[in-house]
Design a protein around this motif. Structure first.
Motif, short mmCIF file in Angstrom:
data_model
loop_
_atom_site.label_atom_id
_atom_site.label_comp_id
_atom_site.label_asym_id
_atom_site.label_seq_id
_atom_site.Cartn_x
_atom_site.Cartn_y
_atom_site.Cartn_z
N VAL A 30 -2.68 -2.40 9.19
CA VAL A 30 -1.55 -1.84 9.93
C VAL A 30 -2.15 -0.86 10.93
N PRO A 31 -2.13 -1.14 12.24
CA PRO A 31 -1.26 -2.10 12.94
C PRO A 31 -1.97 -3.35 13.47
N ASP A 32 -3.23 -3.61 13.11
CA ASP A 32 -3.96 -4.73 13.73
C ASP A 32 -3.34 -6.09 13.41
N VAL A 33 -2.75 -6.23 12.22
CA VAL A 33 -2.18 -7.51 11.81
C VAL A 33 -0.67 -7.44 11.67
N ILE A 34 -0.19 -6.41 11.00
CA ILE A 34 1.25 -6.25 10.75
C ILE A 34 1.67 -4.83 11.11
N ASP A 35 2.97 -4.60 11.22
CA ASP A 35 3.49 -3.31 11.67
C ASP A 35 3.66 -2.31 10.54
N ALA A 36 3.86 -2.80 9.32
CA ALA A 36 4.08 -1.90 8.18
C ALA A 36 3.57 -2.57 6.91
N ALA A 37 3.20 -1.75 5.95
CA ALA A 37 2.68 -2.28 4.69
C ALA A 37 3.76 -3.03 3.92
N PRO A 38 3.43 -4.17 3.33
CA PRO A 38 4.40 -4.89 2.50
C PRO A 38 4.78 -4.05 1.28
N PRO A 39 5.98 -4.24 0.77
CA PRO A 39 6.42 -3.43 -0.38
C PRO A 39 5.80 -3.83 -1.70
N GLU A 40 5.20 -5.02 -1.76
CA GLU A 40 4.66 -5.52 -3.03
C GLU A 40 3.24 -6.02 -2.83
N SER A 41 2.46 -5.96 -3.89
CA SER A 41 1.09 -6.48 -3.86
C SER A 41 1.04 -7.86 -4.50
N ILE A 42 0.32 -8.78 -3.87
CA ILE A 42 0.09 -10.11 -4.45
C ILE A 42 -1.03 -10.01 -5.47
N THR A 43 -0.84 -10.58 -6.63
CA THR A 43 -1.91 -10.68 -7.63
C THR A 43 -2.77 -11.89 -7.28
N ILE A 44 -4.05 -11.65 -7.03
CA ILE A 44 -4.96 -12.72 -6.62
C ILE A 44 -6.25 -12.60 -7.42
N GLU A 45 -6.66 -13.71 -8.04
CA GLU A 45 -7.92 -13.74 -8.78
C GLU A 45 -8.71 -14.99 -8.40
N TYR A 46 -10.01 -14.82 -8.21
CA TYR A 46 -10.93 -15.91 -7.98
C TYR A 46 -11.67 -16.25 -9.27
N ASP A 47 -12.49 -17.30 -9.22
CA ASP A 47 -13.29 -17.70 -10.38
C ASP A 47 -14.02 -16.50 -10.97
N GLY A 48 -14.13 -16.51 -12.30
CA GLY A 48 -14.84 -15.43 -12.97
C GLY A 48 -14.02 -14.17 -13.14
N GLY A 49 -12.72 -14.25 -12.91
CA GLY A 49 -11.86 -13.09 -13.06
C GLY A 49 -12.00 -12.06 -11.95
N LEU A 50 -12.54 -12.46 -10.80
CA LEU A 50 -12.71 -11.55 -9.67
C LEU A 50 -11.37 -11.34 -8.98
N ALA A 51 -10.89 -10.12 -9.00
CA ALA A 51 -9.57 -9.81 -8.46
C ALA A 51 -9.67 -9.20 -7.07
N VAL A 52 -8.67 -9.49 -6.25
CA VAL A 52 -8.50 -8.82 -4.97
C VAL A 52 -7.68 -7.56 -5.24
N VAL A 53 -8.25 -6.40 -4.91
CA VAL A 53 -7.61 -5.14 -5.25
C VAL A 53 -7.64 -4.20 -4.05
N GLY A 54 -6.71 -4.38 -3.15
CA GLY A 54 -6.47 -3.44 -2.08
C GLY A 54 -7.67 -3.00 -1.28
N GLY A 55 -8.47 -3.94 -0.79
CA GLY A 55 -9.58 -3.59 0.07
C GLY A 55 -10.93 -3.55 -0.61
N ASN A 56 -11.02 -4.13 -1.81
CA ASN A 56 -12.35 -4.21 -2.46
C ASN A 56 -13.20 -5.26 -1.75
N GLU A 57 -14.51 -5.19 -1.96
CA GLU A 57 -15.42 -6.12 -1.28
C GLU A 57 -15.80 -7.27 -2.19
N LEU A 58 -15.68 -8.50 -1.67
CA LEU A 58 -16.11 -9.71 -2.35
C LEU A 58 -17.03 -10.46 -1.40
#
Length: 205
Positions: A30-58
């Protein structure tokens, strides 16, 4: 395609557990892609239980395959548009191809992506050498109705046609409003990108 570009520093990322919206602005999504933060977080996991957590590095190696778990809240009968986009192509410092679409699925019933209509097949992160960290951004939009889209369908073995995309323009075109959920991870070049680059159609646009 490998471009050697200087990286630029990112602002400090606040943990998602402290402020579920702070990282969107700290990372500049915000603002490079969208105008405001979404109200909810998507739960996302890759192989091995690797989770996407608000700006972590994978790493590109860790995210080369589709996530094994993707969840957000919904009501029966809801349809959604789901995307993964990179605003930092070929780099955040020189985003000439902003945005680069990595995944785009429409008419998703609930959060069952396999039952949606894929416009752009999943492609793992592809940050060029020395281009710094890229902000891979997942977004979900609630659809007002079933969509009939005229965009080209993009397979997973090509880079051509993915650049200069705008999820905001796409959302405006189909009256999707603001995203209802999202998440972000960061990635920088690793050796897998070189291997993939040799087998993928070179970007020409």
């Amino acid at each position: 395609m490998l471009l050697q570009l200087n990286s630029i520093p990112f602002r400090k990322v606040l943990p998602q557990t402290i402020d579920g919206k702070a990282y969107w602005e700290n990372l500049g999504v915000v603002p490079d892609v969208i105008d405001a933060a979404p109200p909810e977080s998507i739960t996302i996991e890759y192989d091995g239980g690797l989770a996407v957590v608000g700006g972590n590095e994978l790493t590109p190696t860790q995210v080369q395959n589709e996530p094994v778990k993707i969840e957000w809240s919904f009501q029966p009968g809801d349809l959604f548009t789901f995307c993964l986009t990179d605003p930092d192509a070929p780099s955040r410092e020189v985003p000439l191809l902003r945005e680069f679409q990595h995944w785009l699925v429409v008419n998703v019933p609930g959060n069952d992506l396999k039952k949606g209509e894929t416009l752009t097949t999943y492609l793992g992160s592809q940050p060029p050498l020395l281009s710094g960290l890229h902000r891979y951004t997942f977004l979900v939009y609630k659809q007002p109705q079933y969509l009939t889209c005229d965009e080209d369908r993009l397979p997973n073995k090509t880079l051509k046609g993915r650049g200069k995309f705008s999820i905001q323009k796409f959302a405006a075109k189909y009256n999707l409003g603001q995203p209802v959920a999202g998440n972000v991870f960061l990635a920088r070049w690793d050796g897998l990108v070189t291997q993939l680059d040799g087998g993928l159609e070179k970007l020409k646009d």
